[in-house]
Design an enzyme around this catalytic site. Structure first.
Site, mmCIF file in Angstrom:
data_model
loop_
_atom_site.group_PDB
_atom_site.id
_atom_site.type_symbol
_atom_site.label_atom_id
_atom_site.label_comp_id
_atom_site.label_asym_id
_atom_site.label_seq_id
_atom_site.Cartn_x
_atom_site.Cartn_y
_atom_site.Cartn_z
ATOM 1 N N ARG A 236 0.871 -1.179 0.000
ATOM 2 C CA ARG A 236 0.000 0.000 0.000
ATOM 3 C C ARG A 236 0.905 1.224 0.000
ATOM 4 O O ARG A 236 1.997 1.214 0.607
ATOM 5 C CB ARG A 236 -0.898 0.035 1.247
ATOM 6 C CG ARG A 236 -2.088 -0.914 1.199
ATOM 7 C CD ARG A 236 -3.154 -0.498 0.170
ATOM 8 N NE ARG A 236 -4.292 -1.412 0.136
ATOM 9 C CZ ARG A 236 -4.414 -2.440 -0.704
ATOM 10 N NH1 ARG A 236 -3.477 -2.702 -1.592
ATOM 11 N NH2 ARG A 236 -5.502 -3.195 -0.680
ATOM 12 N N ASP A 260 3.784 -0.019 -7.237
ATOM 13 C CA ASP A 260 2.481 -0.277 -7.858
ATOM 14 C C ASP A 260 1.393 0.472 -7.102
ATOM 15 O O ASP A 260 0.238 0.450 -7.501
ATOM 16 C CB ASP A 260 2.203 -1.790 -7.811
ATOM 17 C CG ASP A 260 0.930 -2.168 -8.554
ATOM 18 O OD1 ASP A 260 0.800 -1.758 -9.724
ATOM 19 O OD2 ASP A 260 0.062 -2.853 -7.975
ATOM 20 N N HIS A 297 -1.389 0.388 -9.721
ATOM 21 C CA HIS A 297 -2.110 -0.611 -8.902
ATOM 22 C C HIS A 297 -2.651 -1.732 -9.786
ATOM 23 O O HIS A 297 -3.852 -2.034 -9.783
ATOM 24 C CB HIS A 297 -3.241 0.052 -8.113
ATOM 25 C CG HIS A 297 -3.515 -0.662 -6.813
ATOM 26 N ND1 HIS A 297 -3.688 -0.028 -5.619
ATOM 27 C CD2 HIS A 297 -3.621 -1.990 -6.529
ATOM 28 C CE1 HIS A 297 -3.911 -0.918 -4.661
ATOM 29 N NE2 HIS A 297 -3.859 -2.125 -5.196
#
Ligand code: NAI
Length: 336
Positions: A236, A260, A297
């Protein structure tokens, strides 16, 4: 049951519609492109449940609005649940379900892809060869074989990444308050975070975002890393302090960065902004580094993972319809 699905993209609609039909077509699905937030919560009026993704806002005020509209269930079509105020959900009597495991391989393999891309400068090589430039200057990499990889969080994804990197012949160190015996069996050595940071050529983050892991990689942590090390974050965004990372990239202390996920990704990811001016100066700065690769993501984004996510989401909904509890509930006990 009536399910309203927020932050819908074409692929969500494809996979969830297919899973709903396969599950017997007993539920009514409504797809909305909008992100769930206070301003859009009314779109769930008369729904029994909402289905949300990583950047939807499930803070107390949004949950309260949902409850007033009759919503009794929140279904996360992801593993992480850091965007949900679980205490508020419990107080409001809203159940929360998630997809605890869909494809750890998808995320672990994407993390490995970032390592290979950064190490062998594939992003630059791709652009160069298309322009007829076959020079090798600037593309020098190193053998992964024999290098030390530090994995923070050896749950489903971290363990899978440990197996992948062991396959390259890397020495794998790990930090996790809970030792995973599967990792020990393949030779992973558990150490304290400080030792991991100091000894690793590549550090990869696979722990959840919690108050304890927020900015786990800050200026102090970066200063203790091996000079020129690579940092990978597919966990995250807020696991790393982006401003501190930019400082470390500028000084050369950090050799390369593959991410990401990004702290402020909610206003950026999952949409085409190529015709827009970028307002996030921190993110814009990150994109200027030749030794930084950003993906939006997408680590989870395989057909296998989307199939599993859709099936588990429908199974959560079925279980809630039958028993009043989703198959994979997230509860406040998990925070303990
Ligand atoms: P998991 O729950 O199987 O494993 C998480 C591990 O982190 C556990 O072993 C836990 O003990 C450990 N952990 C907790 N606190 C820690 C700390 N302070 N330091 C070190 N380790 C700690 O979760 P899973 O499925 O492996 O996923 C990990 C994370 O990856 C998720 O929480 C999510 O945020 C992220 N993720 C990202 C995706 C993407 O597309 N980029 C997709 C799926 C998950």
């Amino acid at each position: 049951m009536r399910l309203v699905i927020f932050s819908t993209r074409s692929y969500d609609q494809d996979f969830l519609s297919r899973a709903a039909v396969a599950a017997g077509g007993r539920h009514e699905l409504r797809f909305l492109p909008a992100r769930l937030e206070v301003a859009t919560a009314a779109a769930a009026a008369d729904a029994d449940a909402v289905c949300v993704f990583v950047n939807d806002d499930l803070g107390a005020d949004v949950l309260q609005a949902l409850q007033q509209h009759g919503v009794r269930l929140v279904l996360l079509r992801c593993a992480g649940f850091n965007n949900v105020d679980l205490e508020a959900a419990a107080q409001l009597g809203i159940a929360v379900g998630r997809v605890p495991e869909y494809s750890p391989h998808a995320v672990a393999e994407h993390s490995a892809a970032l390592v290979l891309m950064l190490n062998r400068h594939l992003h630059r090589a791709y652009a160069r060869t298309r322009e007829g430039n076959f020079a090798l200057e600037g593309l020098l990499g190193f053998d992964l074989h024999g290098r030390t990889v530090g994995i923070v969080g050896t749950g489903r994804i971290g363990a899978c990444f440990a197996r992948v990197m062991s396959g390259f012949g890397c020495r794998v160190l790990a930090f996790d308050p809970q030792i995973n015996p599967e990792c020990e069996q393949i030779g992973v050595r558990y150490v304290e975070l400080a030792e991991l940071l100091a000894a690793s050529d590549i550090v990869s983050l696979h722990c959840p975002l919690t108050p304890q892991t927020h900015h786990l990689i800050d200026a102090a942590a970066l200063a203790t890393m091996k000079h020129g090390a690579m940092l990978i974050n597919t966990g995250r965004g807020a696991l790393i302090d982006t401003r501190a990372v930019i400082g470390a990239l500028k000084s050369g202390q950090l050799g390369s960065l593959g991410i990401d996920v990004y702290e402020e990704e909610g206003d950026l990811f999952f949409r085409d902004l190529s015709d827009h001016v970028m307002h996030d100066d921190v993110f814009a700065r990150l994109l200027t580094f030749p030794n930084v690769v950003v993906t939006g993501h997408q680590a989870f984004f395989t057909a296998d993972a989307l199939t599993a996510i859709a099936q588990t989401t429908l199974a959560n909904l079925d279980a809630f319809a039958d028993t009043g509890r989703p198959l994979h509930p997230v509860s406040t006990e998990r925070l303990a």
